[in-house]
Design an enzyme around this catalytic site. Sequence first.
Site, short mmCIF file in Angstrom:
data_model
loop_
_atom_site.label_atom_id
_atom_site.label_comp_id
_atom_site.label_asym_id
_atom_site.label_seq_id
_atom_site.Cartn_x
_atom_site.Cartn_y
_atom_site.Cartn_z
CB ILE A 73 -0.99 0.03 1.20
CG1 ILE A 73 -1.85 1.30 1.13
CG2 ILE A 73 -0.30 -0.11 2.52
CD1 ILE A 73 -3.03 1.31 2.11
CB ALA A 74 2.63 3.21 -1.72
CD GLU A 107 5.92 -10.42 5.64
OE1 GLU A 107 6.19 -9.85 4.57
OE2 GLU A 107 5.90 -11.65 5.76
CE1 TYR A 119 -1.48 -1.58 6.34
CE2 TYR A 119 0.53 -1.95 7.57
CZ TYR A 119 -0.11 -1.70 6.38
OH TYR A 119 0.62 -1.58 5.23
C1 LIG Z 1 0.83 4.59 5.30
C2 LIG Z 1 0.24 5.45 4.17
C3 LIG Z 1 -0.23 4.53 3.04
C4 LIG Z 1 -0.95 6.25 4.73
O1 LIG Z 1 -1.55 6.95 3.65
P1 LIG Z 1 -2.47 8.27 3.85
O2 LIG Z 1 -3.30 8.41 2.62
O3 LIG Z 1 -1.62 9.40 4.24
O4 LIG Z 1 -3.37 7.81 5.07
P2 LIG Z 1 -4.81 8.41 5.48
O5 LIG Z 1 -4.81 9.90 5.30
O6 LIG Z 1 -5.89 7.64 4.78
O7 LIG Z 1 -4.84 8.08 7.04
C5 LIG Z 1 -5.35 6.84 7.48
C6 LIG Z 1 -4.90 6.55 8.88
O8 LIG Z 1 -3.52 6.18 8.86
C7 LIG Z 1 -2.87 6.64 10.05
N1 LIG Z 1 -1.85 7.62 9.68
C8 LIG Z 1 -1.64 8.15 8.45
N2 LIG Z 1 -0.57 8.99 8.50
C9 LIG Z 1 -0.12 8.97 9.77
C10 LIG Z 1 0.97 9.59 10.44
N3 LIG Z 1 1.81 10.42 9.79
N4 LIG Z 1 1.17 9.29 11.74
C11 LIG Z 1 0.35 8.45 12.41
N5 LIG Z 1 -0.72 7.84 11.83
C12 LIG Z 1 -0.92 8.09 10.52
C13 LIG Z 1 -3.96 7.23 10.91
O9 LIG Z 1 -4.51 6.18 11.69
C14 LIG Z 1 -4.97 7.69 9.86
O10 LIG Z 1 -6.26 7.75 10.33
P3 LIG Z 1 -6.84 9.17 10.93
O11 LIG Z 1 -6.58 10.20 9.88
O12 LIG Z 1 -8.29 8.89 11.11
O13 LIG Z 1 -6.07 9.42 12.16
C15 LIG Z 1 1.28 6.48 3.65
O14 LIG Z 1 1.86 7.15 4.73
C16 LIG Z 1 2.38 5.90 2.78
O15 LIG Z 1 2.23 5.72 1.56
N6 LIG Z 1 3.54 5.60 3.39
C17 LIG Z 1 4.69 5.06 2.64
C18 LIG Z 1 4.44 3.67 2.14
C19 LIG Z 1 4.26 2.69 3.28
O16 LIG Z 1 4.92 2.81 4.31
N7 LIG Z 1 3.40 1.69 3.09
C20 LIG Z 1 3.19 0.64 4.05
C21 LIG Z 1 4.16 -0.47 3.80
S1 LIG Z 1 3.83 -1.87 4.86
#
Ligand SMILES: CC(C)(COP(=O)(O)OP(=O)(O)OC[C@H]1O[C@@H](n2cnc3c(N)ncnc32)[C@H](O)[C@@H]1OP(=O)(O)O)[C@@H](O)C(=O)NCCC(=O)NCCS
Length: 148
Positions: A73-74, A107, A119
């Site tokens: 997921i990204a 993972e 998650y």
């Molecule tokens: C993890 C990732 C997919 C989240 O994407 P996102 O679109 O920014 O997430 P969302 O805005 O939908 O947030 C969903 C939830 O994720 C968590 N979250 C997202 N960013 C966060 C941050 N910086 N710190 C803590 N929690 C966070 C929160 O629980 C959030 O829910 P909330 O807004 O109700 O508090 C993004 O940070 C990413 O692409 N990271 C790099 C790739 C990666 O690490 N993938 C996982 C590999 S296992």
Amino acid sequence: MNIVIEKAKACNLQEIADIEKEIFSTPWSLKNITDTFKNENNCFFVAKDLESGEIVGHICLETVLDEGILTSIAVKEKYRNKGIAKKLMDSFIDEAKNRNIAFINLEVRASNAPAIALYEKYGFEKVGTRKNYYSKPTEDALLMMLNF
Ligand SMILES: CC(C)(COP(=O)(O)OP(=O)(O)OC[C@H]1O[C@@H](n2cnc3c(N)ncnc32)[C@H](O)[C@@H]1OP(=O)(O)O)[C@@H](O)C(=O)NCCC(=O)NCCS
């Protein structure tokens, strides 16, 4: 910004590979993504910005019998914290339920707090650790599981 979640099409795979390369230190290659996409046990969803037509995120479900695996997921950095991962997760979970999946494994790097929080929001629980599982940099993996 007008984001929709769609099942990935073959024409989206290059953009998925570009996002992988931009974000991960050991990204999935276009070949791996294409092979995974072609296997009907698997399913990619993409988040598309309707204004620009750009793919801004993706999620991949792989299945083996009644086991689901969240393999990637990204979301592109400038599109983060706007709820896009939650939209991807909603489609992913619906798809897993439609396929009669009993549980989902994944993972994640032990230090990846945003992903772990995401998650946990969806009910995944920590069930184990794999020591030094990741490279570049070396790091433990947390194993997380969601039972339906
Ligand atoms: C993890 C990732 C997919 C989240 O994407 P996102 O679109 O920014 O997430 P969302 O805005 O939908 O947030 C969903 C939830 O994720 C968590 N979250 C997202 N960013 C966060 C941050 N910086 N710190 C803590 N929690 C966070 C929160 O629980 C959030 O829910 P909330 O807004 O109700 O508090 C993004 O940070 C990413 O692409 N990271 C790099 C790739 C990666 O690490 N993938 C996982 C590999 S296992």
